[in-house]
Design a protein around this motif. Sequence first.
Motif, PDB file in Angstrom:
ATOM      1  N   ARG A 187     -15.686 -63.598  22.893  1.00 35.60           N
ATOM      2  CA  ARG A 187     -15.512 -64.470  24.186  1.00 35.60           C
ATOM      3  C   ARG A 187     -16.189 -65.767  23.987  1.00 35.60           C
ATOM      4  O   ARG A 187     -17.351 -65.535  23.511  1.00 35.60           O
ATOM      5  N   LEU A 188     -15.691 -66.775  24.366  1.00 43.49           N
ATOM      6  CA  LEU A 188     -16.275 -68.093  24.395  1.00 43.49           C
ATOM      7  C   LEU A 188     -16.225 -68.630  25.875  1.00 43.49           C
ATOM      8  O   LEU A 188     -15.083 -68.464  26.515  1.00 43.49           O
ATOM      9  N   ARG A 191      -9.252 -70.353  29.966  1.00 40.33           N
ATOM     10  CA  ARG A 191      -8.794 -70.307  31.174  1.00 40.33           C
ATOM     11  C   ARG A 191      -9.741 -70.501  32.441  1.00 40.33           C
ATOM     12  O   ARG A 191     -11.014 -70.068  32.323  1.00 40.33           O
ATOM     13  N   TYR A 192      -9.509 -71.070  33.536  1.00 39.40           N
ATOM     14  CA  TYR A 192     -10.588 -71.191  34.725  1.00 39.40           C
ATOM     15  C   TYR A 192     -10.434 -69.932  35.128  1.00 39.40           C
ATOM     16  O   TYR A 192      -9.528 -68.979  35.529  1.00 39.40           O
ATOM     17  N   GLU A 193     -11.729 -69.357  35.332  1.00 42.73           N
ATOM     18  CA  GLU A 193     -12.210 -67.931  35.909  1.00 42.73           C
ATOM     19  C   GLU A 193     -12.838 -68.081  37.224  1.00 42.73           C
ATOM     20  O   GLU A 193     -13.065 -67.102  37.697  1.00 42.73           O
ATOM     21  N   HIS A 227     -14.854 -71.575  32.565  1.00 44.16           N
ATOM     22  CA  HIS A 227     -13.643 -71.311  31.720  1.00 44.16           C
ATOM     23  C   HIS A 227     -13.790 -70.542  30.666  1.00 44.16           C
ATOM     24  O   HIS A 227     -15.011 -70.288  30.338  1.00 44.16           O
ATOM     25  N   ALA A 228     -13.203 -69.651  30.197  1.00 39.96           N
ATOM     26  CA  ALA A 228     -13.198 -68.746  29.147  1.00 39.96           C
ATOM     27  C   ALA A 228     -12.080 -68.573  28.189  1.00 39.96           C
ATOM     28  O   ALA A 228     -11.058 -68.534  28.740  1.00 39.96           O
ATOM     29  N   ASP A 235      -6.786 -64.007  22.731  1.00 38.12           N
ATOM     30  CA  ASP A 235      -5.677 -65.155  23.405  1.00 38.12           C
ATOM     31  C   ASP A 235      -4.949 -65.972  22.352  1.00 38.12           C
ATOM     32  O   ASP A 235      -5.610 -66.275  21.213  1.00 38.12           O
ATOM     33  N   PRO A 236      -3.786 -66.459  22.681  1.00 38.18           N
ATOM     34  CA  PRO A 236      -3.191 -67.270  21.524  1.00 38.18           C
ATOM     35  C   PRO A 236      -3.875 -68.631  21.380  1.00 38.18           C
ATOM     36  O   PRO A 236      -4.512 -69.195  22.346  1.00 38.18           O
TER      37      PRO A 236
END
Length: 201
Positions: free
Chosen positions: A143-144, A165-167, A189-190, A195-196
Amino acid sequence: MTDFRESLSAPLTTPVLDGHGLRLRAWDPASAADVDAWLRGHLDPEFRRWNTPLHTVDDTAGARTSLERKSADVAAGRAMPFCVTDAADGTILGQIAVSMIDRVLSFARVGYWVLPEARGRHVATGSLLLAARWAFTEVGLHRLELGHATGHGASCRIAGRCGFRYEGTLRGAMWEEGRRDAFRDAHLHARLATDPEPEFP
């Protein structure tokens, strides 16, 4: 057989990453050009509007000391700051860093800035894509995270283009501009390794 904990604490070495017309390399505290670019980046009004570093950089000596601290973080495996350059001529364009690296939880945070003369060329987008690929494939992170002050629309768009993505909104998660005694909200965001990977625009 390598012990699991030993593999997690193995030192990081700064690679050279090429792609999207960019080259990402190590910062060199002994290089006058690197120190000057680091100083100019930290003195830029747009940088200061959105960032309040732990240590203020406002002169050449401070810039060199800051870069030396970054080198120590690399040696300790805590972070990987990259100097972003033009692949064709080596001109310094900005910086991208993978920081707060936690190889036990398989997590890190990313942040970037671009020098004023290099803006509008997708430098942040290209360097973020390269750094994220390195963190996922070479370091093996899962995870980043990317955080920026609310209202920073350009950073929000870069995050989206790079698959972060905005979380949500983190309350009081960043220092206010130029202060360390007041706080402002931040967007989180993460992106996950699963994820692609987006294409470069």
